[in-house]
Design an enzyme around this catalytic site. Structure first.
Site, PDB file in Angstrom:
ATOM      1  N   LYS A  81       0.683  -1.217   0.011  1.00 23.71           N
ATOM      2  CA  LYS A  81       0.103   0.000  -0.039  1.00 23.71           C
ATOM      3  C   LYS A  81       0.838   1.186  -0.047  1.00 23.71           C
ATOM      4  O   LYS A  81       0.644   2.171  -0.668  1.00 23.71           O
ATOM      5  CB  LYS A  81      -1.021  -0.002   1.251  1.00 23.71           C
ATOM      6  CG  LYS A  81      -1.945  -1.188   1.191  1.00 23.71           C
ATOM      7  CD  LYS A  81      -3.017  -0.842   2.286  1.00 23.71           C
ATOM      8  CE  LYS A  81      -2.507  -1.017   3.667  1.00 23.71           C
ATOM      9  NZ  LYS A  81      -1.752  -2.477   3.980  1.00 23.71           N
ATOM     10  N   CYS A 106     -11.578   0.753  17.017  1.00 18.09           N
ATOM     11  CA  CYS A 106     -10.016   0.203  16.730  1.00 18.09           C
ATOM     12  C   CYS A 106      -9.230   0.096  17.981  1.00 18.09           C
ATOM     13  O   CYS A 106      -8.436  -0.630  17.934  1.00 18.09           O
ATOM     14  CB  CYS A 106      -9.503   0.544  15.390  1.00 18.09           C
ATOM     15  SG  CYS A 106      -9.180   2.522  15.397  1.00 18.09           S
ATOM     16  N   MET A 107      -9.049   1.170  18.763  1.00 16.16           N
ATOM     17  CA  MET A 107      -8.102   1.225  19.619  1.00 16.16           C
ATOM     18  C   MET A 107      -8.523   1.960  21.136  1.00 16.16           C
ATOM     19  O   MET A 107      -7.668   2.008  22.124  1.00 16.16           O
ATOM     20  CB  MET A 107      -6.872   2.043  19.345  1.00 16.16           C
ATOM     21  CG  MET A 107      -7.068   3.141  18.435  1.00 16.16           C
ATOM     22  SD  MET A 107      -8.028   4.471  19.240  1.00 16.16           S
ATOM     23  CE  MET A 107      -7.037   4.960  20.709  1.00 16.16           C
ATOM     24  N   MET A 116      -6.139  -5.425  16.565  1.00 17.94           N
ATOM     25  CA  MET A 116      -7.651  -5.354  16.575  1.00 17.94           C
ATOM     26  C   MET A 116      -8.029  -6.846  17.408  1.00 17.94           C
ATOM     27  O   MET A 116      -9.224  -6.933  17.975  1.00 17.94           O
ATOM     28  CB  MET A 116      -8.458  -5.454  15.297  1.00 17.94           C
ATOM     29  CG  MET A 116      -8.240  -4.086  14.563  1.00 17.94           C
ATOM     30  SD  MET A 116      -8.655  -2.544  15.532  1.00 17.94           S
ATOM     31  CE  MET A 116      -7.001  -1.676  15.702  1.00 17.94           C
ATOM     32  N   GLY A 163      -4.363   0.956  13.934  1.00 15.87           N
ATOM     33  CA  GLY A 163      -4.529   0.741  12.554  1.00 15.87           C
ATOM     34  C   GLY A 163      -4.870   2.043  11.780  1.00 15.87           C
ATOM     35  O   GLY A 163      -4.872   1.867  10.708  1.00 15.87           O
ATOM     36  N   GLN A 164      -4.854   3.162  12.332  1.00 19.63           N
ATOM     37  CA  GLN A 164      -5.225   4.450  11.597  1.00 19.63           C
ATOM     38  C   GLN A 164      -3.752   5.527  11.807  1.00 19.63           C
ATOM     39  O   GLN A 164      -3.114   5.259  12.907  1.00 19.63           O
ATOM     40  CB  GLN A 164      -6.301   5.302  12.042  1.00 19.63           C
ATOM     41  CG  GLN A 164      -7.437   4.588  11.696  1.00 19.63           C
ATOM     42  CD  GLN A 164      -8.622   5.247  11.906  1.00 19.63           C
ATOM     43  OE1 GLN A 164      -9.465   6.001  11.220  1.00 19.63           O
ATOM     44  NE2 GLN A 164      -9.310   4.929  13.076  1.00 19.63           N
TER      45      GLN A 164
END
Length: 789
Positions: free
Chosen positions: A85, A169-170, A343, A380-381
């Site tokens: 990516k 997510c967190m 996650m 994740g972000q």
């Protein structure tokens, strides 16, 4: 010239990415921040736009377009390496269907509109019902964007109905850290991957989700002579075999939710075998029962008695030998262990508990605060840490770890924002799960969504997005999504290097970059959009958009003291760096909470800096590698060695919690006999809004699928590629089967990715959530499978 495996992979992937962007064989000058090369390209530094790893990239620009991407060799995070990516990140700017002008729904259809008309409409709707309006953002907000949205809601509207998709997510990682250490954010850093001799991933497929970090450890191992490689050990604790499993020395497959029992089993062995670090425990920890009452070591020992290896093996499916191995290595004082998770632990109905329990393993064994020994939560972000956890864009939060429920914290923020005492609301707003249910029920009448796609990412969509089309919904995004299709107003946003920005990654590293290409059409920065609406409300007399002196709440002044009309797009970031000014406002909030972020001008010169950042006696700004460690963290008192200075009790001790095993709320039965787990794939990021516009990534994995164990596929009479209907108590979806592919679920389990907007697996998922963190569990619910024509 001979290349190592790592160099070959890096070079091959790099050339492929350059070819995709229309450029081949370009190499940037090493370390260039903004350097013109003989070929006419100009290179600029930036963090990658995707996950929370925070890789450094060099962005090549020619003719006003991003035309090349390189891994930044001077970035201490990725050292020049990128993932699939990352090498294609430049292409996210150039999808054919970029949103380029505001749209307003008229006569049931979205119609082109002017910015003035859109801003006027949004301002009027906010002013008409300010306490029943919500703001929903994400860990993709830059720090400045999140800080402006937070200020808009909490200081401007006096409302705490703001939350980020980071709740999904967190949040469990954040609450786990706060309940154990009293403050949020990891104590360790990526450097520990270079020092540890054992990595344990707790339900984390890091080979695909955080491949650069995976490579950082595996390259260390593979570089050793074969006879020495066993000295570096990787243990994959998981419910599904993945590409990570291929490289593991041990694969330990457990029944979903029994990670709670496994962690307690490790602690049981440390006490029963007398291998816990008594000196560390005596000096730096205390024990608490699940209800918060203090307990003694012996009471904690009694609590652990049901968690022997034999008992936990029967519950979890992990062999006694493997459980004993985990107990042995944690009890080995010479072994340096790094626990990693994402996650798998956080999206859990007891996500806070399992975070606490993994911290217990490290605290009891003394494996924290030492090079190579640390529990570490991955994100994740790109700015879930920097913008959500640090800025405090949660319904309960205020900047730098402050809470709306704390009078002192509210007073500090009111002073820094120059608003009247008592302006800030002491009651937490709706967290994400409450927010969308209130929106569906009409308790909230409006919502502004920035940088997120909740109509695809929320669990149990039938329930949580019901009637969303009947409320007033504003969506700021870069591409059409299933969420923008529901909106009353759609605002086109600038993306990544089309704007200035600051992100904060998983290891407390704050990155800065400049906008280097213009956004398309009329697209504009999210932070400007918030500012423009606030200014229009101020002009229309809304009291909340004034400070206590009657000035505009978001007033910015230049060095001469003149007000900057930053709400005008022709002024915003043109001759005055709004990002720098707003970031420096935010930085003042961090200086009294041991979260001191670096000055903006220092970030410009650096490849990110890990907070807390402080000046030494020579005036040099120094980052912190490991928190709570004397000699590394300036806030640790001399002579302390380790000091958990965030402890709520003020005793500098971390808490070891007695958290029990608890069964999940939904388990397979005769009607729904399979477990369902959802997640991401290597090529796509979250809901695929950006990666779905990159042809190479879309071709690699064009559609979602259901991953089956080969024996389950045989029993169902399903072959690879045949269609399978996945049904839960909430909904159903039909997908092609993937058998014998990248991953292999445990028998009786299936896996489905959530990137495909044409196949919404979240119509099937459960929306039960952790009662502490309020983070939903996307990793386990029960489904049935049927082969379809």
């Amino acid at each position: 010239m001979e290349w190592s495996r790592r160099e070959f992979i890096r070079h091959s992937a790099n050339l492929a990415a350059l070819a995709a962007l229309g450029v081949t064989g370009v190499q940037p000058a090493s370390g260039a921040v903004s350097t013109a090369l003989p070929d006419g390209l100009e290179w600029h530094k930036a963090p990658c736009r995707f996950c929370g790893t925070g890789c450094g990239v060099l962005v090549g620009v020619s003719g006003g377009r991003v035309v090349a991407i390189q891994g930044d060799p001077e970035s201490p995070v990725n050292k020049g390496l990128l993932c699939a990516k990352g090498y294609h990140v430049g292409a996210i700017l150039y999808g054919e269907d970029r949103l380029t002008q505001p749209m307003i729904r008229k006569g049931g259809k979205l119609q082109p509109a002017s910015w003035d008309e859109a801003i006027e409409l949004i301002a009027d709707r906010f002013m008409a019902d300010p306490k029943r309006f919500a703001f929903y953002g994400s860990g993709q907000w830059t720090i400045v964007e999140g800080f402006q949205a937070l200020k808009f809601m909490k200081a401007g509207l006096g409302s705490n109905h703001i939350d980020p998709n980071a709740r999904l997510c967190m949040a469990s990682a954040a609450f786990g850290f706060v309940t154990t250490f009293g403050v949020d954010e990891p104590s360790g850093c990526y450097d520990d991957l270079d020092e540890c001799d054992t990595v344990i991933t707790w339900g984390n497929n890091w080979a695909e989700m955080h491949p650069v970090l995976f490579s950082r450890f595996m390259d260390r191992k593979n570089a050793l002579p074969e006879r020495l490689q066993s000295g570096l050990q990787y243990i994959d604790l998981a419910t599904r075999k993945t590409r990570s499993t291929v490289s593991a020395d041990y694969y330990m497959e457990f029944v979903p939710q029994t990670d709670l029992a496994i962690a307690n089993c490790i602690c049981y062995q440390l006490l029963e075998n007398g291998t816990y670090d008594q000196a560390f425990v005596d000096q730096h920890t205390r024990f608490k029962a699940n209800d918060g009452a203090d307990m003694t070591l012996e009471e904690y020992r009694a609590f652990l008695q049901p968690y022997s290896p034999e008992a936990v093996s029967k519950l979890s499916g992990v062999s006694v030998a493997h459980l004993t191995h985990l107990g042995k290595i944690f009890g080995d004082p010479e072994r340096k262990i790094m626990s990693l998770w994402c996650m798998g632990m956080n999206q859990h109905t007891r996500g806070t508990w399992i975070n606490n329990l993994v911290y217990n393993c490290h605290l009891l064994s003394g494996k924290i605060g030492k090079p190579g020994s640390t529990p570490f939560s991955l994100t994740g972000q790109p700015s879930a840490c920097g913008t959500c956890r640090e800025v405090g864009t949660f319904a309960h939060g205020l900047p730098a770890g402050r809470l709306v429920t704390e009078p002192k914290h509210r007073e500090e923020c009111e002073t820094l924002w120059n608003i009247a005492p008592g302006s800030l609301n002491a009651e937490p707003g709706f967290h994400t799960m409450q927010m969308f249910q209130a929106f569906a029920a009409g308790e909230l009448t409006g919502m502004w969504v920035q940088v997120s796609n909740p109509a695809q990412s929320m669990p149990n969509l039938h329930k949580n997005l019901a009637q969303a089309g009947e409320r007033f919904l504003v969506v700021s995004d870069v591409y059409p999504t299933v969420t923008s299709a529901l909106a009353d107003v759609v605002l086109p946003s600038s993306l990544w290097t089309e704007k200035n920005g600051v992100y904060g990654n998983s290891e407390r590293r704050t990155h800065q970059w400049f906008g280097i290409v213009a956004p398309p059409g009329e697209a504009r920065d999210d932070a400007w959009q918030t500012l423009a609406v606030a200014r229009r409300m101020y002009e229309k007399g809304f009291a909340g958009m004034k400070d206590k002196n009657g000035e505009f709440l978001f007033t910015l002044r230049d060095e001469a003291g003149q007000e900057v009309e930053a709400w005008k797009w022709e002024v915003y970031n043109k001759s005055f760096n709004v990002d720098r000014a707003v970031y420096e406002q935010y930085r003042q909030f961090t200086l009294h909470k041991h979260k001191d972020v670096a000055p903006y001008d220092e970030l410009v010169k650096a490849r990110g800096m890990r907070w807390p950042v402080a000046q030494d006696d020579k005036g040099v700004w120094r980052e912190t590698t490991r928190r709570f460690v004397e000699g590394e963290d300036v806030f640790v008192k001399p002579g302390s060695g380790i000091q958990f200075y965030g402890a709520k009790a003020g005793d500098d001790r971390a808490i070891i919690w007695a958290r029990p095993y608890e069964a999940p709320p939904e388990i397979p039965d005769t009607e729904y006999p399979f477990w369902l787990c959802t997640g991401r794939v290597l090529e796509h990021w979250h809901t695929g809004t950006m990666t779905g516009r990159i042809p190479e990534l879309r071709r690699a994995v064009p559609k979602a699928y259901v991953e089956l164990h080969p024996l389950d596929a045989r029993d169902l009479g399903v072959r690879d590629g045949e269609m399978v209907r996945v049904t839960s108590r909430r909904g159903a979806i039909t997908l092609p089967a993937w058998v014998g592919g990248r991953g292999t679920p445990a028998r009786g389990s299936v896996f489905v990715p959530f990137f495909d907007e044409s196949k919404l697996i979240n119509e099937v998922t459960l929306d039960e959530y952790c009662p502490i963190s309020k983070q939903p569990d996307y990793k386990k619910c029960s489904v049935r499978l049927e082969k379809t024509a």
